[in-house]
Write a protein that holds these residues in place. Structure first.
Motif, mmCIF file in Angstrom:
data_model
loop_
_atom_site.group_PDB
_atom_site.id
_atom_site.type_symbol
_atom_site.label_atom_id
_atom_site.label_comp_id
_atom_site.label_asym_id
_atom_site.label_seq_id
_atom_site.Cartn_x
_atom_site.Cartn_y
_atom_site.Cartn_z
ATOM 1 N N ASP A 136 -7.881 -7.530 -2.456
ATOM 2 C CA ASP A 136 -8.065 -8.978 -2.285
ATOM 3 C C ASP A 136 -7.134 -9.773 -3.195
ATOM 4 O O ASP A 136 -6.590 -10.805 -2.795
ATOM 5 C CB ASP A 136 -9.520 -9.366 -2.564
ATOM 6 C CG ASP A 136 -10.465 -8.900 -1.460
ATOM 7 O OD1 ASP A 136 -9.981 -8.639 -0.338
ATOM 8 O OD2 ASP A 136 -11.676 -8.789 -1.728
ATOM 9 N N GLU A 137 -6.956 -9.298 -4.417
ATOM 10 C CA GLU A 137 -6.051 -9.984 -5.341
ATOM 11 C C GLU A 137 -4.620 -9.942 -4.826
ATOM 12 O O GLU A 137 -3.887 -10.934 -4.908
ATOM 13 C CB GLU A 137 -6.127 -9.337 -6.725
ATOM 14 C CG GLU A 137 -7.417 -9.614 -7.477
ATOM 15 C CD GLU A 137 -7.565 -8.768 -8.726
ATOM 16 O OE1 GLU A 137 -8.486 -9.046 -9.511
ATOM 17 O OE2 GLU A 137 -6.773 -7.822 -8.911
ATOM 18 N N TYR A 138 -4.233 -8.796 -4.297
ATOM 19 C CA TYR A 138 -2.866 -8.644 -3.797
ATOM 20 C C TYR A 138 -2.628 -9.545 -2.588
ATOM 21 O O TYR A 138 -1.586 -10.202 -2.485
ATOM 22 C CB TYR A 138 -2.615 -7.184 -3.420
ATOM 23 C CG TYR A 138 -1.211 -6.906 -2.930
ATOM 24 C CD1 TYR A 138 -0.155 -6.812 -3.828
ATOM 25 C CD2 TYR A 138 -0.949 -6.745 -1.572
ATOM 26 C CE1 TYR A 138 1.137 -6.559 -3.391
ATOM 27 C CE2 TYR A 138 0.337 -6.488 -1.123
ATOM 28 C CZ TYR A 138 1.374 -6.400 -2.034
ATOM 29 O OH TYR A 138 2.652 -6.157 -1.592
ATOM 30 N N ILE A 139 -3.585 -9.592 -1.678
ATOM 31 C CA ILE A 139 -3.448 -10.434 -0.487
ATOM 32 C C ILE A 139 -3.379 -11.909 -0.880
ATOM 33 O O ILE A 139 -2.633 -12.693 -0.292
ATOM 34 C CB ILE A 139 -4.620 -10.185 0.487
ATOM 35 C CG1 ILE A 139 -4.517 -8.763 1.061
ATOM 36 C CG2 ILE A 139 -4.626 -11.205 1.616
ATOM 37 C CD1 ILE A 139 -5.699 -8.353 1.919
ATOM 38 N N ALA A 140 -4.134 -12.284 -1.905
ATOM 39 C CA ALA A 140 -4.166 -13.680 -2.342
ATOM 40 C C ALA A 140 -2.967 -14.059 -3.203
ATOM 41 O O ALA A 140 -2.713 -15.246 -3.427
ATOM 42 C CB ALA A 140 -5.455 -13.943 -3.123
ATOM 43 N N ALA A 141 -2.226 -13.070 -3.675
ATOM 44 C CA ALA A 141 -1.112 -13.332 -4.588
ATOM 45 C C ALA A 141 0.067 -13.987 -3.872
ATOM 46 O O ALA A 141 0.254 -13.840 -2.659
ATOM 47 C CB ALA A 141 -0.664 -12.031 -5.238
ATOM 48 N N ARG A 334 -4.072 -6.034 7.239
ATOM 49 C CA ARG A 334 -4.868 -7.063 6.563
ATOM 50 C C ARG A 334 -3.985 -8.182 6.031
ATOM 51 O O ARG A 334 -4.410 -9.331 5.923
ATOM 52 C CB ARG A 334 -5.687 -6.443 5.432
ATOM 53 C CG ARG A 334 -6.775 -5.509 5.931
ATOM 54 C CD ARG A 334 -7.549 -4.869 4.800
ATOM 55 N NE ARG A 334 -8.261 -5.843 3.991
ATOM 56 C CZ ARG A 334 -9.058 -5.521 2.972
ATOM 57 N NH1 ARG A 334 -9.238 -4.250 2.659
ATOM 58 N NH2 ARG A 334 -9.673 -6.457 2.281
ATOM 59 N N LEU A 335 -2.738 -7.860 5.694
ATOM 60 C CA LEU A 335 -1.821 -8.885 5.203
ATOM 61 C C LEU A 335 -1.455 -9.885 6.295
ATOM 62 O O LEU A 335 -1.137 -11.042 6.013
ATOM 63 C CB LEU A 335 -0.544 -8.235 4.660
ATOM 64 C CG LEU A 335 -0.640 -7.597 3.275
ATOM 65 C CD1 LEU A 335 0.616 -6.796 2.973
ATOM 66 C CD2 LEU A 335 -0.848 -8.665 2.212
ATOM 67 N N ARG A 336 -1.509 -9.435 7.545
ATOM 68 C CA ARG A 336 -1.149 -10.314 8.659
ATOM 69 C C ARG A 336 -2.288 -11.258 9.036
ATOM 70 O O ARG A 336 -2.088 -12.246 9.724
ATOM 71 C CB ARG A 336 -0.770 -9.469 9.883
ATOM 72 C CG ARG A 336 0.457 -8.580 9.668
ATOM 73 C CD ARG A 336 0.908 -7.964 10.976
ATOM 74 N NE ARG A 336 1.999 -7.016 10.772
ATOM 75 C CZ ARG A 336 1.843 -5.702 10.733
ATOM 76 N NH1 ARG A 336 0.634 -5.176 10.894
ATOM 77 N NH2 ARG A 336 2.877 -4.901 10.543
ATOM 78 N N GLN A 337 -3.493 -10.935 8.588
ATOM 79 C CA GLN A 337 -4.644 -11.759 8.923
ATOM 80 C C GLN A 337 -4.736 -12.950 7.975
ATOM 81 O O GLN A 337 -4.366 -12.855 6.807
ATOM 82 C CB GLN A 337 -5.929 -10.933 8.828
ATOM 83 C CG GLN A 337 -5.974 -9.754 9.787
ATOM 84 C CD GLN A 337 -7.168 -8.853 9.524
ATOM 85 O OE1 GLN A 337 -7.977 -9.120 8.643
ATOM 86 N NE2 GLN A 337 -7.272 -7.776 10.293
ATOM 87 N N PRO A 338 -5.235 -14.092 8.471
ATOM 88 C CA PRO A 338 -5.408 -15.250 7.583
ATOM 89 C C PRO A 338 -6.412 -14.928 6.486
ATOM 90 O O PRO A 338 -7.424 -14.263 6.723
ATOM 91 C CB PRO A 338 -5.933 -16.345 8.518
ATOM 92 C CG PRO A 338 -6.501 -15.616 9.693
ATOM 93 C CD PRO A 338 -5.670 -14.378 9.849
ATOM 94 N N LEU A 339 -6.129 -15.374 5.294
ATOM 95 C CA LEU A 339 -6.970 -15.061 4.138
ATOM 96 C C LEU A 339 -8.161 -16.003 4.077
ATOM 97 O O LEU A 339 -7.993 -17.221 4.000
ATOM 98 C CB LEU A 339 -6.155 -15.181 2.848
ATOM 99 C CG LEU A 339 -6.893 -14.894 1.537
ATOM 100 C CD1 LEU A 339 -7.262 -13.420 1.468
ATOM 101 C CD2 LEU A 339 -6.043 -15.293 0.348
ATOM 102 N N PRO A 340 -9.378 -15.469 4.122
ATOM 103 C CA PRO A 340 -10.553 -16.329 3.976
ATOM 104 C C PRO A 340 -10.663 -16.814 2.540
ATOM 105 O O PRO A 340 -10.233 -16.127 1.608
ATOM 106 C CB PRO A 340 -11.717 -15.384 4.322
ATOM 107 C CG PRO A 340 -11.209 -14.028 3.984
ATOM 108 C CD PRO A 340 -9.740 -14.062 4.287
#
Length: 355
Positions: A136-141, A334-340
């Motif tokens: 989650d941290e990586y996706i939000a970074a 998961r990186l391609r999906q919009p981040l909630p």
């Protein structure tokens, strides 16, 4: 696991390993002799072999690096106050072995104690450990943060550039929060390293010195970082946030039993019994195996070998949902999906440190 249950379990395990926390002065002195003696002899052999073949020099440099690791284990025990009963003796020997291993004693002692207090705690990353981001941290970074993290976690960087960055550069400086005693010890360590190296250069010449010392520093640094890496980053390891974290779980499930061939186990000062060490840091290295064998619950710790530990090279991110490490490739979708939106998400960052 409830706090009361954890406390009772910790008390029981501590009681089981307590007899092994007693250090033996004769055993400690013997280890100093069979560690520092071979290290100096192998360094001399590597130097004299320069006139024969540099390949022979490198052949001597590898076991010499192994004895640097063994010297670091003595340093490590001094930091925990477990090598000698006398605190001053630990401080003196710790500083001396810190010079030989290029690590400032008091700086590392402080950061390492913080590591022990919060190992495997996702809310206490950042000091004395290897940088781990959650999925989650990586996706939000931000893109640049992701890039830096990918560079950092690349094995060629971590184990190739890492030894130089950590042991030759990072440890030469104090952190901002360091107190006077720690700062002075770092300065003293740097001065003693400079004096030792200057004396050796005067004795053998700068070219010969570099040809011998650089491969020893690099190989020992590489091995040291690798050992620290696999001691906490392996399949079925344990990472949790503060509310679910426990000291016992972090020690027994968050630290591995790295089962090495007997010779390598001896060279590395039994540090493969890392689960025992994290449970009871006061156990000197030469008693770790004894404590492991005498305590059945500790024998249930995750066992890894040289072969199985290589899987850790592909570990990149901690997946909180599935409780395990994943590669960058595994989270592409998961990186391609919009981040909630995630409330309170903080990106934890840390520097590379060797345990």
């Amino acid at each position: 696991m409830s706090k009361s249950s954890t406390s009772a379990q910790l008390s029981s395990l501590k009681k089981s390993v307590a007899p092994f926390e007693k250090n033996d002065r004769k055993a400690s002195i013997k280890q100093m002799i069979n560690t520092l003696g071979p290290l100096f002899l192998l360094w001399a052999a590597a130097y004299f072999s320069l006139s024969v073949s540099y390949w022979l020099t490198l052949l001597f440099a590898v076991p010499a690096a192994g004895f640097v690791i063994r010297t670091f284990i003595i340093f490590h025990d001094c930091c925990h106050g477990s090598f000698f009963r006398n605190r001053k003796a630990n401080d003196i020997l710790g500083t001396i072995t810190g010079v030989l291993t290029l690590v400032p004693y008091r700086q590392w002692k402080r950061s390492h104690s913080i590591h022990h207090a919060g190992s495997s705690n996702l809310d206490k990353r950042g000091i004395g450990d290897i940088w781990i981001m959650t999925v989650d941290e990586y996706i939000a970074a931000k893109p640049l943060q992701r890039l830096w993290y990918r560079i950092y976690r690349n094995p060629l960087v971590m184990f190739g550039a890492g030894p130089i960055a950590v042991f030759l550069i990072q440890y030469r400086f104090n952190v901002k929060s360091a107190r006077r005693q720690e700062r002075m010890n770092t300065y003293l360590t740097n001065v003693l390293i400079a004096a030792l190296y200057a004396g050796m250069i005067w004795a053998v010449g700068w070219q010969a010195f570099l040809l011998v010392q650089l491969p020893i520093v690099f190989v020992s640094g590489f091995l040291g970082i690798w050992l620290f890496y696999v001691q906490h980053q392996f399949e079925d390891t344990f990472f949790e946030h503060e509310e679910e974290w426990s000291y016992v779980m972090a020690a027994v499930e968050g630290s591995s039993y790295y089962k090495l061939p007997k010779l390598l186990q001896w060279i590395t000062g039994n540090i493969g019994f890392h689960h025992v060490h994290h449970l009871a840091p006061k156990v000197p290295n030469y008693n770790l195996e004894l404590a492991h064998n005498a305590t059945p619950p500790l024998q249930k710790a995750t066992t890894i070998t040289i072969g199985t530990s290589l899987k850790a090279l592909r570990f990149r991110l901690w997946d909180e949902e599935n409780k395990g490490f994943v590669s960058f490739k595994e989270i592409k979708d998961r990186l391609r999906q919009p981040l909630p939106p995630v409330e309170g998400l903080k990106i934890q960052k840390t520097g590379l440190q060797a345990e």
